[in-house]
Design an enzyme around this catalytic site. Structure first.
Site, PDB file in Angstrom:
ATOM      1  CG  ASP A  42      -2.053  -0.966   1.093  1.00 58.74           C
ATOM      2  OD1 ASP A  42      -2.112  -1.632   0.036  1.00 58.74           O
ATOM      3  OD2 ASP A  42      -2.853  -1.077   2.032  1.00 58.74           O
ATOM      4  CB  ALA A  43       3.901   2.079   1.924  1.00 56.53           C
ATOM      5  CE1 TYR A  45      -2.589   1.441  -6.751  1.00 50.24           C
ATOM      6  CE2 TYR A  45      -3.217   3.186  -5.233  1.00 50.24           C
ATOM      7  CZ  TYR A  45      -3.457   2.461  -6.388  1.00 50.24           C
ATOM      8  OH  TYR A  45      -4.533   2.756  -7.164  1.00 50.24           O
ATOM      9  CB  SER A  91      -7.833 -19.044  13.511  1.00 48.39           C
ATOM     10  OG  SER A  91      -8.299 -18.166  14.489  1.00 48.39           O
ATOM     11  CG  LEU A  92      -5.535 -24.044  15.015  1.00 49.23           C
ATOM     12  CD1 LEU A  92      -4.452 -24.867  14.321  1.00 49.23           C
ATOM     13  CD2 LEU A  92      -6.324 -24.920  15.974  1.00 49.23           C
ATOM     14  CD  GLU A 123      -3.112 -32.716  12.392  1.00 49.27           C
ATOM     15  OE1 GLU A 123      -3.521 -33.423  13.328  1.00 49.27           O
ATOM     16  OE2 GLU A 123      -3.821 -32.269  11.500  1.00 49.27           O
ATOM     17  CE  LYS A 125      -1.355 -23.014  11.761  1.00 46.37           C
ATOM     18  NZ  LYS A 125      -1.295 -22.198  10.560  1.00 46.37           N
ATOM     19  CG  ASP A 127       2.215 -21.516   4.848  1.00 42.78           C
ATOM     20  OD1 ASP A 127       1.130 -20.948   5.056  1.00 42.78           O
ATOM     21  OD2 ASP A 127       3.286 -20.909   4.677  1.00 42.78           O
ATOM     22  NE  ARG A 146     -10.522 -19.514   9.469  1.00 41.35           N
ATOM     23  CZ  ARG A 146     -10.374 -18.303   9.967  1.00 41.35           C
ATOM     24  NH1 ARG A 146     -10.046 -17.310   9.175  1.00 41.35           N
ATOM     25  NH2 ARG A 146     -10.565 -18.081  11.249  1.00 41.35           N
ATOM     26  CD  GLU A 181      -4.327 -25.145   5.263  1.00 37.79           C
ATOM     27  OE1 GLU A 181      -5.353 -25.407   5.951  1.00 37.79           O
ATOM     28  OE2 GLU A 181      -3.705 -24.076   5.355  1.00 37.79           O
ATOM     29  CE1 TYR A 233      -7.433 -28.382   9.018  1.00 34.01           C
ATOM     30  CE2 TYR A 233      -5.694 -28.662   7.405  1.00 34.01           C
ATOM     31  CZ  TYR A 233      -6.657 -27.872   8.010  1.00 34.01           C
ATOM     32  OH  TYR A 233      -6.829 -26.591   7.597  1.00 34.01           O
ATOM     33  CE  LYS A 297      -6.003 -30.530  14.467  1.00 30.68           C
ATOM     34  NZ  LYS A 297      -6.247 -31.074  13.115  1.00 30.68           N
ATOM     35  CE  LYS A 321       2.093 -20.232  12.731  1.00 24.98           C
ATOM     36  NZ  LYS A 321       1.456 -18.991  12.973  1.00 24.98           N
ATOM     37  CB  CYS A 426      -1.141  15.099  13.796  1.00 24.23           C
ATOM     38  SG  CYS A 426      -1.843  14.145  12.445  1.00 24.23           S
ATOM     39  CB  CYS A 429      -4.530  17.356  10.873  1.00 27.47           C
ATOM     40  SG  CYS A 429      -4.437  16.913  12.618  1.00 27.47           S
ATOM     41  CB  CYS A 444      -3.480  13.008  15.854  1.00 24.13           C
ATOM     42  SG  CYS A 444      -4.420  14.312  15.089  1.00 24.13           S
ATOM     43  CB  CYS A 450      -6.957  14.395  12.101  1.00 23.90           C
ATOM     44  SG  CYS A 450      -5.526  13.520  11.419  1.00 23.90           S
TER      45      CYS A 450
HETATM   46  S1  IVH Z   1      -7.030 -27.744  12.683  1.00 21.18           S
HETATM   47  C1  IVH Z   1     -10.681 -25.818  14.845  1.00 21.18           C
HETATM   48  N1  IVH Z   1      -4.932 -28.796  11.528  1.00 21.18           N
HETATM   49  O1  IVH Z   1      -4.304 -23.437  10.310  1.00 21.18           O
HETATM   50  C2  IVH Z   1      -9.322 -25.899  14.269  1.00 21.18           C
HETATM   51  N2  IVH Z   1      -5.482 -26.548  10.972  1.00 21.18           N
HETATM   52  O2  IVH Z   1      -4.598 -21.278  12.392  1.00 21.18           O
HETATM   53  C3  IVH Z   1      -9.283 -26.410  12.889  1.00 21.18           C
HETATM   54  N3  IVH Z   1      -4.028 -25.548   9.277  1.00 21.18           N
HETATM   55  O3  IVH Z   1      -7.439 -22.192   9.450  1.00 21.18           O
HETATM   56  C4  IVH Z   1      -7.951 -26.334  12.283  1.00 21.18           C
HETATM   57  N4  IVH Z   1      -2.737 -27.294   8.987  1.00 21.18           N
HETATM   58  O4  IVH Z   1      -6.089 -23.369   7.648  1.00 21.18           O
HETATM   59  C5  IVH Z   1      -5.691 -27.702  11.651  1.00 21.18           C
HETATM   60  N5  IVH Z   1      -3.137 -29.865  10.546  1.00 21.18           N
HETATM   61  C6  IVH Z   1      -3.887 -28.798  10.672  1.00 21.18           C
HETATM   62  C7  IVH Z   1      -3.649 -27.628   9.918  1.00 21.18           C
HETATM   63  C8  IVH Z   1      -4.459 -26.516  10.113  1.00 21.18           C
HETATM   64  C9  IVH Z   1      -2.983 -26.050   8.607  1.00 21.18           C
HETATM   65  C10 IVH Z   1      -4.531 -24.169   9.140  1.00 21.18           C
HETATM   66  C11 IVH Z   1      -5.998 -24.037   8.862  1.00 21.18           C
HETATM   67  C12 IVH Z   1      -6.555 -23.148   9.945  1.00 21.18           C
HETATM   68  C13 IVH Z   1      -5.319 -22.498  10.467  1.00 21.18           C
HETATM   69  C14 IVH Z   1      -5.511 -22.173  11.930  1.00 21.18           C
END
Ligand code: IVH
Length: 698
Positions: A42-43, A45, A91-92, A123, A125, A127, A146, A181, A233, A297, A321, A426, A429, A444, A450
């Site tokens: 954005d910057a 742009y 999300s997690l 398991e 995660k 991407d 999602r 995924e 998953y 989980k 992570k 600011c 303004c 500000c 502003c």
């Molecule tokens: S479980 C209720 N398992 O991570 C939780 N998520 O930050 C359901 N993702 O939106 C998600 N690998 O897109 C789960 N082995 C895995 C995953 C996974 C990737 C993603 C997924 C979710 C995001 C959560």
């Protein structure tokens, strides 16, 4: 040419430069609005737009007939249908260290009151991007992205082109939503980019963008040519349970024909989970697809059910992570951005550098103290090293968030680098920027005069979790503000009436895109209460709080009347507001003060008179015998922990309080109950033991 300052450009150079800017900006508009894949920040742009405007101001005769300065963004792609998820896609929560993993396990066991071990699955995660596949009687009837977790996009035709996604499955429950995924392997990604550049098409920055861009093609025949894959998953709605355990459910999905990740393991506690994490991390480079951590989980699905959810995340899972990648680059400048609440945020402008496959040219510097090398309590950070323009800094990215600066290399500091002095005015303004005692940020004081605050408020108002008006994004709002057409939210709803004809004559806006925009605006005249509350951009009131408030007050009229009645920060309405679980005193004060402020009130009145605000029901508590009741737990509970008892009672629509008063409806008293029990008896409140309570709530 792009490096020559505007003042030094000759007329011929200026003419060429205007052409160049027009084509870059047009491409950027299309990438942003239609392809969902911004190619520049954005910057950048904004900087290009500013340069274009400066050249036009100096050489007015050279202004192109279709100058970018006349454009208000590009019309949006017509888009996919919307799908409301039967079960929200959450999300997690994250864990970043071994200690966080132990804490997660501790929280789980504490909530459940289990002193022994709890088993977990671990398991990778993946991407990519998550997808929900709905099968009815064995046939894939719907595939949805999602989206915001509640409402996603219907991409059924696209999903059906993916080899890993069966169109039909045998022996499955009659309703089964399989979640997982969509991703692209490294080899396929490289080959796709090669094909794209050979044919002059667009290349992708990383496999995740490539997967997202490929799935979200309006033309499914294009998706079909893209090598997408899918790992299952999780699941959403199911007509009957898949298994008793997470591990069993995943095995069941595999037996139904889905790909499940071969690195999924059963672990008996945090030490085991961390060992598996380390093993996966070692294999990361050779897997052939991107992963960004390990997901844990709780294995027992009954325990998962008891743990339930907290606002946006399940309590029974977390994502561990991998550490973020780090790169070193030079800090070219510090710019100050002014947000919707007037906060002055320093942003680092960096010499572009690649961090984890993405080019980074901006990073957040948080606030004045952060730059100076201390936290908000005055304790040194980075051993007290400050950050100066010209410094060499290490930058990292964690997930999708804005890059951050980790440290500064003093050995490379230019001799003439000076400590940064934070502005006291600011930059937009010119009003004084004041840092209140105890506050980390300077604000500000210009309020609505502003332009930066006004525009940022409008951008927030139309953002995805707020009004989410198709075709009206940040860029358009900015342009309409500059035109003087939209100064406050109410103006959006009178835009068609007041400036509809003018808009049609603007470059970049045809009859059709204008009609679409006005239709999209009309559609949002009807808006659920929670979205309206969030859209107002009241300080401290985020999306989750807005939902809590909407569920508590249900209608705009009640909400509004209650906020006004609480304006003195005392009395029953003030207390009721503070009693909402998740609303603290700071948020409560911010809310009622907002409704007390004359300008905001007038603008709000103008807005609401344009809208039809729909009620939000209290959480589904059909048939709950305790809905609306105030319950106090006291003494020892033997069948569940306090946390679980509270979470369950609240899920059934009860309000859990810590003290007994005349307003208390039920006191659940376990062994050892003392003064609260006594008080309940004095007041004649209903008292029951834990078994009676469990029998009552079923
Ligand atoms: S479980 C209720 N398992 O991570 C939780 N998520 O930050 C359901 N993702 O939106 C998600 N690998 O897109 C789960 N082995 C895995 C995953 C996974 C990737 C993603 C997924 C979710 C995001 C959560």
């Amino acid at each position: 040419m792009q490096d020559i300052p505007v003042e030094q450009l000759t007329e011929a150079q200026a003419s060429q430069e205007l052409q160049r800017l027009a084509s870059i900006l047009a491409a950027a508009d299309i990438a942003y609005h239609q392809k969902d894949a911004p190619e520049i920040s954005d910057a950048e742009y904004d900087a290009l737009k500013r340069r274009n405007a400066a050249i036009e101001a100096k050489f007015p005769d050279l202004k192109l007939p279709d100058s970018p300065s006349e454009k208000v963004g590009a019309p949006v792609a017509s888009g996919f249908g919307k799908v409301t998820h039967a079960v929200a896609m959450l999300s997690l929560s994250n864990a970043f260290s071994d200690e966080d993993v132990y804490d997660f396990d501790e929280r789980v066991r504490k909530f459940l009151g289990i002193t022994g071990q709890v088993a977990y699955t671990a398991e990778p995660k993946i991407d990519g991007l998550s997808l929900s596949l709905r099968y009815e009687n064995g046939r894939l009837v719907q595939a949805a992205t999602r989206g915001d977790g509640e409402v996603g996009e219907n991409v059924t035709a696209n999903a059906l082109t993916i080899g890993d996604i069966p169109a039909e499955i045998g022996g499955a429950p009659s309703v089964l939503e399989v979640r997982g995924e969509v991703y692209m392997s490294h080899d396929d990604f490289a080959a796709l980019n090669e094909r794209q550049s050979a044919s002059g098409g667009k290349t992708f920055a990383n496999p995740r963008n490539a997967a997202a861009g490929s799935l979200r093609q309006l033309d499914a025949t294009i998706t079909k040519t893209r090598p997408l894959r899918f790992f299952a998953y999780a699941w959403g709605e199911v007509s009957e349970p898949l298994a008793d355990t997470q591990f069993g459910a995943i095995a069941r999905l595999a037996s139904l024909g889905f790909q499940t990740n071969p690195l999924t393991r059963l672990c008996d506690g945090p030490a085991d989970m961390i060992a598996h994490y380390t093993s996966i991390e070692r294999q990361r480079a050779t897997l052939g697809y991107d992963i960004d951590g390990v997901v844990y989980k709780v294995n027992d699905l009954t325990l998962q059910g008891r743990l339930g959810f907290r606002s946006n995340n399940p309590r029974w899972a977390t994502a561990h992570k991998f550490p973020a990648e780090i790169a070193t680059t030079q800090l070219e400048d510090i710019e100050i951005q002014v947000g919707r609440t007037g906060a002055l945020s320093p942003v680092a402008r960096l010499k572009p550098v690649t961090v984890g496959g993405v080019v980074v040219s901006n990073a957040t510097l948080h606030n004045e103290d952060y730059i100076a090398g201390r936290d908000s309590n005055g304790t040194p950070i980075r051993d007290g090293r400050d950050i100066r323009i010209g410094d060499w800094v290490s930058v990292y990215r964690a997930g999708d968030v804005i890059p951050k600066i980790k440290d500064v290399d003093l050995s490379r500091r230019p001799a003439d680098a000076k400590p940064y002095s934070f502005p006291t005015q600011c930059p937009i303004c010119g009003s004084d920027a004041i840092r209140e005692p105890g506050e980390a940020v300077a604000r500000c004081t210009g309020g609505l005069i502003c332009p930066a605050q006004a525009v940022e408020k409008l951008k927030h108002f139309v953002s995805r979790s707020a009004f989410d008006i198709e075709g009206l994004g940040a860029k358009q709002v900015e342009a309409f503000y500059t035109e003087g057409w939209v100064k406050e939210p109410a103006d959006i709803f009178t835009l068609a009436k007041n400036h509809g004809d003018e808009l049609k004559t603007r470059e970049g806006w045809g009859e059709k895109s204008v009609t679409n925009l006005f239709a999209a605006i009309e559609e949002r005249r009807t808006i659920p209460l929670n979205r309206l509350i969030f859209a107002l951009g009241i300080r401290h009131v985020g999306e989750t709080a807005a939902m809590l408030l909407a569920r508590r007050y249900n209608s705009w009229e009640t909400f509004h009347a209650n906020m006004e009645a609480a304006r003195d920060h005392r009395g029953p309405d003030w207390e009721a507001l503070n009693d909402i679980d998740g609303v603290g005193e700071v948020m409560a004060a911010s809310l009622v003060d907002y409704f007390h402020e004359a300008q905001a009130r007038a603008a709000l009145e103008r807005l609401v008179s344009e809208l039809d605000v729909t009620d939000v029901a209290a959480p589904a508590t059909d048939g709950s015998p305790v809905v609306g009741k105030t319950v106090v737990f006291t003494g020892t509970l033997e069948k569940m922990t306090r946390a679980e008892a509270k979470a369950r009672a609240e899920a059934l629509g009860a309000k859990v309080s810590g003290s007994v008063s005349a307003k208390t409806d039920i006191v659940v008293a376990g062994p050892g109950a003392g003064s609260k029990l006594k008080k309940a008896e004095e007041l004649g409140v209903d008292v029951m033991d834990e078994d009676a309570w469990l029998a009552l709530i079923g």
